[in-house]
Write a protein that holds these residues in place. Structure first.
Motif, PDB file in Angstrom:
ATOM      1  N   GLY A  74       1.921  -2.863   4.649  1.00 58.06           N
ATOM      2  CA  GLY A  74       2.686  -2.778   5.731  1.00 58.06           C
ATOM      3  C   GLY A  74       3.754  -1.405   5.775  1.00 58.06           C
ATOM      4  O   GLY A  74       4.155  -1.151   6.937  1.00 58.06           O
ATOM      5  N   LEU A 245     -13.295  -6.752 -14.773  1.00 59.38           N
ATOM      6  CA  LEU A 245     -13.310  -5.812 -15.825  1.00 59.38           C
ATOM      7  C   LEU A 245     -12.563  -6.120 -17.011  1.00 59.38           C
ATOM      8  O   LEU A 245     -13.113  -5.832 -18.365  1.00 59.38           O
ATOM      9  N   PHE A 343      -3.347  -8.128  -2.402  1.00 59.19           N
ATOM     10  CA  PHE A 343      -2.343  -8.148  -2.910  1.00 59.19           C
ATOM     11  C   PHE A 343      -2.465  -9.037  -4.303  1.00 59.19           C
ATOM     12  O   PHE A 343      -3.320  -9.869  -4.244  1.00 59.19           O
ATOM     13  N   THR A 372       7.641  -0.371  -3.624  1.00 54.66           N
ATOM     14  CA  THR A 372       8.662   0.217  -4.587  1.00 54.66           C
ATOM     15  C   THR A 372       8.291   0.195  -5.956  1.00 54.66           C
ATOM     16  O   THR A 372       8.225   1.041  -6.970  1.00 54.66           O
TER      17      THR A 372
HETATM   18  C1  LIG Z   1      -2.135  -5.947   3.737  1.00 53.97           C
HETATM   19  C2  LIG Z   1      -0.843  -5.745   2.790  1.00 53.97           C
HETATM   20  C3  LIG Z   1       0.449  -5.391   3.084  1.00 53.97           C
HETATM   21  C4  LIG Z   1       1.389  -5.063   2.353  1.00 53.97           C
HETATM   22  N1  LIG Z   1       2.572  -4.868   2.602  1.00 53.97           N
HETATM   23  C5  LIG Z   1       3.616  -4.427   1.754  1.00 53.97           C
HETATM   24  C6  LIG Z   1       4.814  -4.020   2.310  1.00 53.97           C
HETATM   25  O1  LIG Z   1       4.967  -3.752   3.512  1.00 53.97           O
HETATM   26  N2  LIG Z   1       5.729  -3.545   1.600  1.00 53.97           N
HETATM   27  C7  LIG Z   1       5.694  -3.851  -0.016  1.00 53.97           C
HETATM   28  O2  LIG Z   1       6.439  -3.559  -0.753  1.00 53.97           O
HETATM   29  N3  LIG Z   1       4.506  -4.177  -0.387  1.00 53.97           N
HETATM   30  C8  LIG Z   1       3.242  -4.567   0.307  1.00 53.97           C
HETATM   31  N4  LIG Z   1       1.996  -4.742  -0.022  1.00 53.97           N
HETATM   32  C9  LIG Z   1       1.779  -4.985  -1.535  1.00 53.97           C
HETATM   33  C10 LIG Z   1       1.659  -3.507  -1.968  1.00 53.97           C
HETATM   34  O3  LIG Z   1       0.828  -2.735  -0.912  1.00 53.97           O
HETATM   35  C11 LIG Z   1       1.040  -3.410  -3.278  1.00 53.97           C
HETATM   36  O4  LIG Z   1       1.774  -4.291  -4.027  1.00 53.97           O
HETATM   37  C12 LIG Z   1       0.629  -2.074  -3.993  1.00 53.97           C
HETATM   38  O5  LIG Z   1       0.051  -1.016  -3.219  1.00 53.97           O
HETATM   39  C13 LIG Z   1      -0.175  -2.320  -5.112  1.00 53.97           C
HETATM   40  O6  LIG Z   1      -0.430  -0.753  -5.632  1.00 53.97           O
HETATM   41  P1  LIG Z   1      -1.220  -0.781  -6.901  1.00 53.97           P
HETATM   42  O7  LIG Z   1      -1.426   0.690  -7.140  1.00 53.97           O
HETATM   43  O8  LIG Z   1      -1.137  -1.647  -8.236  1.00 53.97           O
HETATM   44  O9  LIG Z   1      -2.847  -1.435  -6.318  1.00 53.97           O
HETATM   45  P2  LIG Z   1      -3.994  -0.901  -5.582  1.00 53.97           P
HETATM   46  O10 LIG Z   1      -3.246  -0.232  -4.556  1.00 53.97           O
HETATM   47  O11 LIG Z   1      -4.841  -2.387  -4.954  1.00 53.97           O
HETATM   48  O12 LIG Z   1      -4.701   0.018  -6.224  1.00 53.97           O
HETATM   49  C14 LIG Z   1      -5.781  -0.408  -7.183  1.00 53.97           C
HETATM   50  C15 LIG Z   1      -6.960   0.878  -7.045  1.00 53.97           C
HETATM   51  O13 LIG Z   1      -7.846   0.384  -8.221  1.00 53.97           O
HETATM   52  C16 LIG Z   1      -9.030   0.743  -7.939  1.00 53.97           C
HETATM   53  N5  LIG Z   1     -10.033  -0.017  -8.981  1.00 53.97           N
HETATM   54  C17 LIG Z   1      -9.881  -1.256  -9.188  1.00 53.97           C
HETATM   55  N6  LIG Z   1     -10.715  -1.597 -10.027  1.00 53.97           N
HETATM   56  C18 LIG Z   1     -11.372  -0.545 -10.582  1.00 53.97           C
HETATM   57  C19 LIG Z   1     -12.273  -0.052 -11.383  1.00 53.97           C
HETATM   58  N7  LIG Z   1     -12.995  -0.970 -12.137  1.00 53.97           N
HETATM   59  N8  LIG Z   1     -12.646   1.198 -11.500  1.00 53.97           N
HETATM   60  C20 LIG Z   1     -12.158   2.412 -10.821  1.00 53.97           C
HETATM   61  N9  LIG Z   1     -11.048   1.780  -9.708  1.00 53.97           N
HETATM   62  C21 LIG Z   1     -10.644   0.621  -9.651  1.00 53.97           C
HETATM   63  C22 LIG Z   1      -9.111  -0.032  -6.425  1.00 53.97           C
HETATM   64  O14 LIG Z   1     -10.144   0.734  -5.883  1.00 53.97           O
HETATM   65  C23 LIG Z   1      -7.631   0.464  -6.094  1.00 53.97           C
HETATM   66  O15 LIG Z   1      -7.955   1.772  -5.163  1.00 53.97           O
HETATM   67  C24 LIG Z   1       0.991  -5.261   0.851  1.00 53.97           C
HETATM   68  C25 LIG Z   1      -0.280  -5.526   0.660  1.00 53.97           C
HETATM   69  C26 LIG Z   1      -1.295  -5.687   1.497  1.00 53.97           C
HETATM   70  C27 LIG Z   1      -2.526  -5.779   0.843  1.00 53.97           C
END
Ligand SMILES: Cc1cc2nc3c(=O)[nH]c(=O)nc-3n(C[C@H](O)[C@H](O)[C@H](O)COP(=O)(O)OP(=O)(O)OC[C@H]3O[C@@H](n4cnc5c(N)ncnc54)[C@H](O)[C@@H]3O)c2cc1C
Length: 429
Positions: A74, A245, A343, A372
């Motif tokens: 979002g 994994l 998420f 954040t």
């Molecule tokens: C639709 C939606 C709306 C949201 N809105 C909000 C909001 O408005 N405000 C807020 O604070 N939070 C929001 N969130 C939550 C927030 O987006 C997430 O908490 C945050 O982006 C997570 O980041 P991350 O880097 O931990 O995970 P991700 O962004 O999911 O990144 C993980 C990455 O790891 C990669 N990966 C996984 N396994 C492997 C592998 N084996 N080898 C190589 N790569 C791999 C994936 O492809 C992915 O790109 C929302 C989530 C969603 C889905």
């Protein structure tokens, strides 16, 4: 190996992404100081914090930069954590709560620092509103304001019925709270800008390079289809898309889907009439609605939690009625984009941070409010790798609860909802 579509989903964000390079696939065997699995905010923030201190970093991404939640969300910069600091006080004690409370507003600051330092074009806007649907939620907001102020945060303003009417043209709310330190961004462009900064600092990013196996040795080796990375330290930042994994991480978390729709551009007048100060807004329900305007004046509206809704018509059927409940005046407005993202939920709804071995670190499971926190997580991971473990350890001290039942509980969210809520209530978390 996963059967995921490795292209960006047909989201508004992908359609309005800044020009960006395609990073190469990993071909061959390489060495580095730190290998990071996942090019979302957690992985990219960790990479940037490490690179800024001269550490040699490789990021492996199975699809594209920001392909996961970080490029689909979002875009709301929401301070603190999915469960607030009072819950941490009750469940983890005052010492840990004090440490986590002191960090609860840092992630938003990190985003702003990175945007400025690396000139990231991501439509950053200040101001986020929590909108109360009833008196109980308003009382909770008053409590939240007092709580955050106790932890030194002074950017909050309560809004009465009149006040909330001045920031959002919906009749649903009885009041709200404006966080001047909240705000919103184009999430994919933030991730792409961070990746570009990683590249400029000498970090290597490999796209379409899924980590398919990890060999846990003195120097862990991550294997992809085309090669391998041997690193002194490995960071696992795959969050909801990590799949199986790392079985230990899968067992204590659950991917959940949430969906977003984007209207056609509304035009300046209608957009200004809806959300005059251009704040982002989320309501105070547990399964909350969240929405805001894009830079080109579309309404981006997200809501609900439905595991695995993938069909675009299905998404529109789920989310459009929520939008119309808030803004009946948009009945005639067309929906131009719909998408879903995952998420990672934990039972406590607090992030899970820790070590699998001496040289394998992870952070996952921010349970819906992660924009954040993930930026903070990247900094904490880098601190731990560089030898300062105090703040990382404070997070690692939080208890992790397994999702008993394993694969059974990867079933649709609705099917396990009742169990989840009762368990959460019984745990008092
Ligand atoms: C639709 C939606 C709306 C949201 N809105 C909000 C909001 O408005 N405000 C807020 O604070 N939070 C929001 N969130 C939550 C927030 O987006 C997430 O908490 C945050 O982006 C997570 O980041 P991350 O880097 O931990 O995970 P991700 O962004 O999911 O990144 C993980 C990455 O790891 C990669 N990966 C996984 N396994 C492997 C592998 N084996 N080898 C190589 N790569 C791999 C994936 O492809 C992915 O790109 C929302 C989530 C969603 C889905």
């Amino acid at each position: 190996m996963s059967n995921l579509d490795l292209n960006y989903p047909a989201s508004y964000y992908a359609a309005s992404a800044n020009v960006h390079p395609e990073y190469p696939r990993l071909e061959g065997d390489i060495d580095c100081d730190v290998c990071i699995i996942g090019a979302g905010y957690t992985g990219l923030s960790a990479a940037l914090h490490l690179l800024e201190r001269g550490v040699d970093v490789v990021v492996l991404e199975q699809a594209r930069v920001g392909w996961g939640a970080s490029g689909r969300n979002g875009g709301q910069i929401v301070n603190s954590y999915s469960r607030d600091i009072d819950v941490i006080e009750r469940t983890a004690g005052n010492r840990i709560a004090e440490q986590l409370g002191a960090m609860a507003f840092e992630g938003g600051r990190i985003i702003r620092e990175l945007v400025e330092r690396y000139s990231i074009q991501c439509d950053l806007k200040d101001g986020g509103v929590f909108a109360a649907l009833n008196g109980k939620q308003m009382t909770e907001l008053e409590h939240q304001k007092a709580l955050w102020e106790r932890y030194g945060y002074d950017k909050l303003e309560l809004l009465d019925a009149n006040g909330i009417g001045g920031v959002v043209a919906s009749k649903r709310y009885v009041g709200g709270m404006l966080d001047h330190g909240g705000g919103h961004i184009h999430p994919l462009n933030l991730a792409l800008g961070e990746a570009e900064a990683v590249r400029k600092l000498g970090g290597q990013i490999f796209e379409r390079s899924e980590a398919i196996a990890i060999s846990r040795e003195e120097q862990p080796i991550v294997v992809t289809k085309g090669g391998s990375v041997r690193a002194k330290t490995l960071v696992i930042a795959g969050n909801a898309y990590l799949g199986g994994l790392v079985p230990e991480l899968k067992a204590k978390s659950m991917p959940c889907g949430t969906q977003v729709i984007a209207t056609e551009p509304l035009g300046d007048d209608l957009a200004k009439a809806l959300i005059p100060q251009d704040y982002c807004i989320e309501d105070c329900n547990y399964l909350l609605d969240y929405y805001r305007l894009s830079a080109d004046k579309r309404l981006l509206y997200g809501g609900g939690v439905v595991y695995g809704a993938r069909d675009p018509q299905d998404i529109e059927r789920l989310v459009r009625p929520k939008m119309l409940k808030t803004f009946p005046q948009l009945e005639a407005v067309k929906i131009e984009y719909r998408w879903t993202g995952n998420f990672l939920m934990t039972l406590s709804r607090l992030p899970q941070v820790g070590m699998l071995d001496d040289n394998i670190l992870y952070s996952q499971g921010c349970s819906g409010h992660g924009v954040t926190y993930t930026h903070l997580a990247g900094r904490l991971l880098s601190e731990r790798i560089l030898g300062d473990s105090k703040r990382f350890d404070a997070f690692a001290a939080l208890k992790h609860y397994p999702f008993p039942g394993g694969h059974l509980l990867q079933a649709p969210f609705s099917a396990i909802g009742a169990w989840y809520y009762s368990m959460r209530d019984r745990l008092g978390v």
